[in-house]
Design a protein around this motif. Structure first.
Motif: not given
Length: 301
Positions: A208-219, A194-199, A228-236
């Motif tokens: 553990k490394y935490i990646l900020d995904l906001t640079y990926k863009g709105k689309d 959640n909150d536009y991150k990936a571990n 609200n920044g919550q994942l729609k479904e789990p993604i690996q």
């Protein structure tokens, strides 16, 4: 072939020059065979005859030979260096069979010619087919003797490589780096949060490394996150096998470290999130981790 070379060193007998050339022809080493025939022709009494050698030479140089010997091996890379530490320069080659009308090489083999004895050692590679096979010679172990690195592009969509390193130790060539063992050792988990991150979790190193995904863009983000920044479904995601292994002398002391790159993928391979960068250093027994980082892609401002 080494048998004939050893006898030639002792006797220089025309008989053995001929059979060395014959063995090279049978093995598909056309260039080497032509060189041997030239040497044999320079002898006072060529065996079996000068004309027989000239006929063999003409056949090897003819278009018919090339058409009927598509399995002929070609030297695709060559370097020179002191491989065994005797102070004499050795020659190192990669030989392979060319696929017609393609940059794909098959049966890639490492060949070392000893500079003192002129004898050849052939070292088979487990993964011996691919693109752009290259050689690098440099000291990875700190003994002031050149080691041999072989890199072959797999041609896969992930941009991965096959790579090996060989070192002359205790009188024989030893494999001291193998890409498969590296890939098996360094495993990762990649999870979107959640909150536009990936571990990215390095299992072996327990980091553990935490990646900020906001640079990926709105689309991009709107496809996988609610407003609200919550994942729609789990993604690996995942971390690909080795995509680059670069010799770098970080300490400028004449001994090379290895800079290993593995691409981090998100939902699919083209969805790159960055790279895991692992610096490896020889510890006397093998290559251990000196440090590890994650490099991320930048976004537009």
């Amino acid at each position: 072939m080494d048998f004939y070379r050893a006898i030639i060193q002792e006797t220089n007998d025309p008989y053995y020059w001929y059979y060395l050339a014959d063995a090279q022809v049978r093995a598909g080493y056309r260039s080497e065979a032509l060189h041997t025939i030239s040497k044999a022709l320079s002898l006072p009494t060529p065996y079996p005859s000068k004309q027989a050698l000239l006929n063999m030479q003409a056949w090897l140089q003819s278009p018919s030979y090339r058409e009927t010997n598509s399995n002929e091996k070609t030297i695709v890379a060559a370097k020179q260096g002191d491989i065994d530490g005797d102070g004499i320069i050795d020659k190192v080659f990669l030989t392979a069979n060319k696929t017609p009308d393609s940059p794909f090489w098959q049966n890639i083999t490492l060949v070392v010619q000893n500079g003192r004895t002129n004898q050849y050692i052939q070292i088979p590679l487990k993964e011996n087919s691919g693109y752009n096979p290259t050689l690098f010679l440099g000291d990875f172990t700190g003994n002031k003797v050149d080691d041999i690195q072989v890199v072959i592009d797999t041609g896969g969509s992930a941009g991965t490589v096959y790579t090996y390193i060989f070192s002359f130790m205790n009188g024989e060539m030893r494999e001291i780096f193998n890409f498969e063992k590296f890939n098996e050792t360094y495993q990762y988990d990649v999870n979107y949060e959640n909150d536009y991150k990936a571990n990215v979790i390095s299992r072996n190193l327990k980091i553990k490394y935490i990646l900020d995904l906001t640079y990926k863009g709105k689309d991009y983000l709107s496809e996988i996150y609610h407003e609200n920044g919550q994942l729609k479904e789990p993604i690996q995601g995942w971390v690909n096998p080795l995509s680059g292994l670069y010799p770098i002398d970080f300490n400028r002391d004449g001994t090379y470290e290895l800079d290993a790159y593995q691409r981090i993928a998100g939902r699919y391979n083209a969805d790159g999130l960055g790279f895991v960068e692992t610096v490896l250093k020889w510890n006397g027994q093998g290559f251990g981790v000196d440090r590890q980082n994650v490099a991320v892609f930048g976004g537009e401002i």
